[in-house]
Design a protein around this motif. Structure first.
Motif, PDB file in Angstrom:
ATOM      1  N   LEU A 472      54.827  61.746  34.775  1.00  0.00           N
ATOM      2  CA  LEU A 472      53.458  61.819  34.256  1.00  0.00           C
ATOM      3  C   LEU A 472      52.460  61.369  35.327  1.00  0.00           C
ATOM      4  O   LEU A 472      51.415  61.994  35.536  1.00  0.00           O
ATOM      5  N   ARG A 473      52.812  60.286  36.018  1.00  0.00           N
ATOM      6  CA  ARG A 473      51.943  59.737  37.063  1.00  0.00           C
ATOM      7  C   ARG A 473      51.827  60.716  38.244  1.00  0.00           C
ATOM      8  O   ARG A 473      50.731  60.966  38.749  1.00  0.00           O
ATOM      9  N   ILE A 474      52.965  61.298  38.642  1.00  0.00           N
ATOM     10  CA  ILE A 474      52.960  62.244  39.764  1.00  0.00           C
ATOM     11  C   ILE A 474      52.134  63.479  39.417  1.00  0.00           C
ATOM     12  O   ILE A 474      51.336  63.960  40.229  1.00  0.00           O
ATOM     13  N   MET A 475      52.299  63.992  38.192  1.00  0.00           N
ATOM     14  CA  MET A 475      51.514  65.155  37.772  1.00  0.00           C
ATOM     15  C   MET A 475      50.024  64.835  37.757  1.00  0.00           C
ATOM     16  O   MET A 475      49.188  65.682  38.093  1.00  0.00           O
ATOM     17  N   GLY A 476      49.697  63.597  37.348  1.00  0.00           N
ATOM     18  CA  GLY A 476      48.289  63.179  37.361  1.00  0.00           C
ATOM     19  C   GLY A 476      47.713  63.199  38.768  1.00  0.00           C
ATOM     20  O   GLY A 476      46.582  63.649  38.981  1.00  0.00           O
ATOM     21  N   TYR A 477      48.496  62.730  39.750  1.00  0.00           N
ATOM     22  CA  TYR A 477      48.052  62.768  41.145  1.00  0.00           C
ATOM     23  C   TYR A 477      47.805  64.208  41.607  1.00  0.00           C
ATOM     24  O   TYR A 477      46.943  64.466  42.434  1.00  0.00           O
ATOM     25  N   LYS A 478      48.600  65.139  41.052  1.00  0.00           N
ATOM     26  CA  LYS A 478      48.483  66.545  41.449  1.00  0.00           C
ATOM     27  C   LYS A 478      47.541  67.325  40.523  1.00  0.00           C
ATOM     28  O   LYS A 478      47.561  68.551  40.486  1.00  0.00           O
ATOM     29  N   LYS A 479      46.777  66.592  39.727  1.00  0.00           N
ATOM     30  CA  LYS A 479      45.665  67.115  38.924  1.00  0.00           C
ATOM     31  C   LYS A 479      46.078  67.936  37.700  1.00  0.00           C
ATOM     32  O   LYS A 479      45.339  68.801  37.249  1.00  0.00           O
ATOM     33  N   LEU A 480      47.272  67.682  37.173  1.00  0.00           N
ATOM     34  CA  LEU A 480      47.604  68.144  35.824  1.00  0.00           C
ATOM     35  C   LEU A 480      47.691  66.886  34.969  1.00  0.00           C
ATOM     36  O   LEU A 480      48.573  66.048  35.163  1.00  0.00           O
ATOM     37  N   TYR A 481      46.767  66.740  34.022  1.00  0.00           N
ATOM     38  CA  TYR A 481      46.662  65.511  33.239  1.00  0.00           C
ATOM     39  C   TYR A 481      47.205  65.779  31.837  1.00  0.00           C
ATOM     40  O   TYR A 481      46.573  66.487  31.049  1.00  0.00           O
ATOM     41  N   LEU A 482      48.383  65.230  31.544  1.00  0.00           N
ATOM     42  CA  LEU A 482      49.045  65.474  30.269  1.00  0.00           C
ATOM     43  C   LEU A 482      48.690  64.387  29.261  1.00  0.00           C
ATOM     44  O   LEU A 482      48.471  63.232  29.622  1.00  0.00           O
ATOM     45  N   LYS A 483      48.670  64.768  27.991  1.00  0.00           N
ATOM     46  CA  LYS A 483      48.287  63.839  26.914  1.00  0.00           C
ATOM     47  C   LYS A 483      49.226  62.649  26.855  1.00  0.00           C
ATOM     48  O   LYS A 483      48.803  61.508  26.729  1.00  0.00           O
ATOM     49  N   ASN A 484      50.520  62.896  26.953  1.00  0.00           N
ATOM     50  CA  ASN A 484      51.502  61.812  26.946  1.00  0.00           C
ATOM     51  C   ASN A 484      52.800  62.308  27.582  1.00  0.00           C
ATOM     52  O   ASN A 484      52.951  63.496  27.878  1.00  0.00           O
ATOM     53  N   ALA A 485      53.712  61.385  27.791  1.00  0.00           N
ATOM     54  CA  ALA A 485      54.952  61.700  28.514  1.00  0.00           C
ATOM     55  C   ALA A 485      55.837  62.687  27.765  1.00  0.00           C
ATOM     56  O   ALA A 485      56.607  63.437  28.384  1.00  0.00           O
ATOM     57  N   THR A 486      55.748  62.705  26.430  1.00  0.00           N
ATOM     58  CA  THR A 486      56.640  63.576  25.657  1.00  0.00           C
ATOM     59  C   THR A 486      56.317  65.061  25.841  1.00  0.00           C
ATOM     60  O   THR A 486      57.147  65.909  25.543  1.00  0.00           O
ATOM     61  N   VAL A 487      55.113  65.372  26.340  1.00  0.00           N
ATOM     62  CA  VAL A 487      54.746  66.774  26.595  1.00  0.00           C
ATOM     63  C   VAL A 487      55.647  67.373  27.683  1.00  0.00           C
ATOM     64  O   VAL A 487      55.924  68.568  27.679  1.00  0.00           O
ATOM     65  N   ILE A 488      56.134  66.524  28.589  1.00  0.00           N
ATOM     66  CA  ILE A 488      56.956  66.999  29.709  1.00  0.00           C
ATOM     67  C   ILE A 488      58.220  67.679  29.193  1.00  0.00           C
ATOM     68  O   ILE A 488      58.632  68.730  29.691  1.00  0.00           O
TER      69      ILE A 488
END
Length: 790
Positions: A472-488
């Motif tokens: 979740l944190r890595i995706m946030g750095y790469k500018k995909l912001y997910l609602k929560n970890a379970t979305v992955i």
């Protein structure tokens, strides 16, 4: 003096102070009153969660009279509108499941409270109430009367909430001190030193070792005993049971050894065990805190807001760059990201994200507007009171109302293993002990204790949340912001991708626009520019940026019909723009280009023709995706660009045009009925229904503040070409979870095989246990970072 426990709080009841009611004993009138309140409101199942779960209520007469002051109340409230107030209160006494249960049922205890949500980690309860039916003072007094007095301090409220609990550090310090000194005092027996030791000081040093072992046993390890006992009471066996049992067995065995002069016992191993286990717990705590910190401060919304500069010009800025005193422009359907003061004469605001009520509230100039509201209708201007609260926006985004029903397979695996792990472990320990006791008593106790310690499933429990948190944190750095970890996990299951066309696969920034029709004079251009100023539709925003700068004039009415067009009254003139059907102008061009038709004061003027520019890397992206996914392009436009798209995109891509917002939703539903797992990528305006219906909804952000609570993620438009990367990364994240499950189970199998055969000392098991957690966390971190780079 005879005592027994209070039915409500569990404290000792002194006979002289005993209050007897309903065949139950209470320590004071306060506890009896709380029981009465629960009983009258059919909430006595509160006591089913835990024996004596309550806390002793405090005498608070007159203590909260200051909560009658409106100025003080306004400072404490998160949200304040007529009919709805929202307040977050810090409650230090929250400690168990029964606390959560009663605090989330406050509406049954007091009319006027509509909802209450507990944040157990922060010990906070967020209460929504109707100020005409109850007030903050009454709510605080109710909480105090049932034993949950909130901590309220206007100056130190935030500082109090984040106060560091150092109890675990103190426990580790005590265990380490005793462990080190006991090891030192045990050296003579380790090395079998002769007469001096045996004749004069052996007994003294052994009892000194016993004394040093008492603080770790009774203080440092106390949490394990409490947790194990509560687990037994609730008939749910947790991992603290074998740990507590192992510590108690070692203590009793060592005490017996010293009493009967069998030896010095295992006090060094016991203190070492406690020390290393608490060290593992500290590591786990720091891990979760790290993830929590990253989520709170890095997962901001990549949405922009329009700032009005001092020279009157407008420029988009990221929400986290907003500062107090800035002047903002909020268009139709835009989210208000911060608290502020309304500058425009009037505004209509929908607070359904906050309150659940979809009725718009009319605000006048000078009144306060709150973050989380959505502007409806004509454009409004406001002045910022506070900088953006990222955690508050995330809280709105994660509101239970907007959650989708997701199957958490990895949770099921963890839960299933945990459910059978402890009973199986206890059974193995007792069988092994029974076999070894007839061969070698010392080895039997070593085997028993080592089995209980080495097979700790802490690493197993940490696997899924840490992996997903890191991803979740890595995706946030790469500018995909997910609602929560379970979305992955849901991302990893996707097999069908549906793209909106306008504003999604086309870009707002590179579009050539031409005009066809009667030339517009400067007055008409001014009317058109001001009518467009309030709209958030991608075509409206492009046309607004294309038109030359004009003087701003008052808009008396504004209506935007999604998927059709805009009707506005500007400076006494009517302006209508949108599709030819909306304007009832049937001379649709034969070339079927994307057009916005213009009508002023009932007269058709002409149309602006958009030559769409598709996003960079679109063809390469679709080519990659077509090998693994079914691809669909849904568009509300006509099919004028069908031939262009057929040339650009893979042959198997389904193209569907003339789709109204409700038809897009129906199409997603149709795919799901065929068993498809659908991810919808849209701009969040015309696609809100489709985003909500899809299994995963991703909203593209490109300098617009259109916020859809139903979307599961927000993707910065510049990362559009990396959608394939994010999908592969989510699949690799799930692969990492399964690999780390296997690694954790392998560790347990190897450790147990050594423990059962008597080749593993308890102290070694205690050292290995936290090391396994470090290993698993390191493994998932390295693997997720490896897949991120790959």
């Amino acid at each position: 003096m005879n005592t027994q426990n209070c039915f409500h709080c569990g404290n000792d009841v002194v006979k002289t102070d005993e209050v007897f009611f309903d065949e139950k004993s209470f320590c004071c009138l306060g506890c009896k009153t709380v029981y009465e309140i629960f009983s009258q409101n059919n909430l006595t199942c509160y006591y089913d969660f835990e024996k004596s779960p309550g806390t002793t209520p405090q005498d608070i007469k007159g203590k909260y009279d200051y909560l009658k002051d409106e100025k003080i109340i306004s400072k404490l409230l998160d949200f304040e509108e007529e009919g709805t107030h929202v307040v977050s209160l810090y409650i230090p006494h929250i400690h168990c499941s029964s606390c959560i249960w009663i605090l989330e049922n406050l509406q049954k205890l007091q009319p006027g409270i509509s909802t209450s949500q507990v944040n157990f980690h922060e010990k906070k309860v967020r209460i929504t109430y109707n100020p005409s039916k109850t007030n903050l003072k009454s709510i605080v007094e109710l909480l105090s009367s049932i034993g949950y007095e909130p901590y309220i301090s206007l100056e130190n409220f935030e500082a109090k909430k984040v106060a560091i609990d150092r109890t675990l550090i103190y426990k580790i310090g005590v265990a380490f001190f005793s462990f080190g000194n006991i090891m030192l005092l045990s050296f003579p027996e380790y090395f079998e030193v002769g007469e001096f030791w045996i004749d004069q000081y052996k007994g003294f040093f052994r009892w000194l070792i016993f004394a040093l072992a008492l603080p770790p046993f009774f203080y440092s390890a106390w949490g394990y005993y409490v947790s194990a006992w509560k687990s037994i009471q609730s008939k749910m066996l947790n991992i603290d049971i074998p740990i507590a049992l192992g510590i108690v067995v070692m203590f009793v065995r060592s005490t017996v050894d010293i009493l009967f002069d069998y030896g010095q016992g295992f006090f060094d191993s016991m203190c070492g065990l406690i020390f290393f286990m608490l060290l593992g717990k500290l590591f786990q705590q720091k891990t979760y805190n790290f993830l929590s910190f990253e989520r709170d401060y890095k997962s901001y919304f990549p949405i922009a807001i329009t700032k009005i500069n001092t020279d009157g010009s407008e420029s988009p800025v990221q929400v986290y760059d907003i500062e107090k005193g800035d002047r903002l422009l909020i268009r139709n359907q835009e989210l208000i990201p911060v608290d502020g003061i309304l500058i425009s004469p009037e505004a209509s605001i929908d607070y359904s994200f906050v309150t659940g009520e979809a009725v718009a509230i009319t605000k006048k100039s000078g009144e306060k507007v709150f973050a989380g509201g959505k502007q409806i209708g004509k454009v409004m201007e406001m002045e910022v009171l506070h900088s953006v609260s990222q955690s508050y926006l995330t809280q709105l985004w994660s509101n239970d109302v907007f959650q989708k029903n997701i199957d958490f397979k990895y949770k099921t695996i963890t839960d299933t293993i945990s459910r059978y792990f402890t009973p199986a472990l206890l059974l193995l320990a007792f069988i092994s002990f029974g076999i070894w006791i007839f061969k070698d008593t010392t080895t039997a106790f070593n085997v028993f204790t080592a089995i209980l310690i080495v097979a700790c499933p802490c690493a197993l429990a940490l696997t899924a949340p840490f992996t997903l948190g890191n991803v979740l944190r890595i995706m946030g750095y790469k500018k995909l912001y997910l609602k929560n970890a379970t979305v992955i996990e849901q991302l990893a299951k996707v097999d069908t991708l549906v793209f909106d066309k306008t504003g999604t696969i086309t870009t707002n920034k590179k579009t050539s626009i031409t005009y066809e029709g009667t030339e517009l004079n400067s007055h008409e251009l001014k009317l058109l520019k001001n009518a467009l100023r309030g709209s958030n539709h991608p075509l409206s925003r492009r046309l607004y940026d294309f038109l030359p700068h004009q003087e701003k004039v008052e808009i008396t009415s504004f209506e935007e019909i999604i998927g059709k067009g805009i009707y506005a009254r500007v400076n006494g003139h009517s302006v209508k723009l949108g599709s030819s059907q909306f304007l009832e102008h049937m001379s649709e061009n034969t070339h079927k280009k994307t057009k916005v038709h213009i009508e002023i004061d009932g007269l058709y003027k002409g149309s602006y023709v958009f030559n769409n520019q598709y996003r960079e890397g679109l063809e390469v992206l679709f080519d990659k995706l077509s090998k693994k996914y079914d691809l669909v392009v849904l568009s509300g436009d006509n099919d004028g660009e069908r031939k262009i798209l057929e040339k650009m995109l893979p042959v198997a891509t389904t193209l569907v045009f003339h789709q109204k917002p409700e038809q897009k939703l129906q199409y997603i539903e149709y795919l799901q009925k065929q068993g498809k797992n659908v991810m919808m990528i849209g701009d969040g305006l015309n696609d809100a229904g489709a985003l909500a219906q899809s299994n995963i909804g991703i909203s593209i952000s490109e300098n617009v503040n259109v916020f859809s609570p139903a979307c599961d993620g927000i993707l910065d438009a510049i990362q559009f070409s990396k959608i394939d990367y994010f999908l592969r990364f989510s699949k690799n994240a799930m692969k990492t979870i399964y690999m780390s499950f296997g690694l954790s189970l392998l560790y347990n199998v190897v450790g147990l095989s050594y423990a059962v055969t008597g080749n593993l000392l308890p102290i070694v098991a205690a050292i290995i246990m936290p090391l396994s957690t470090v290993t698993i966390v390191s493994f998932v971190t390295l693997m997720s970072n490896y897949y991120a780079r790959k």
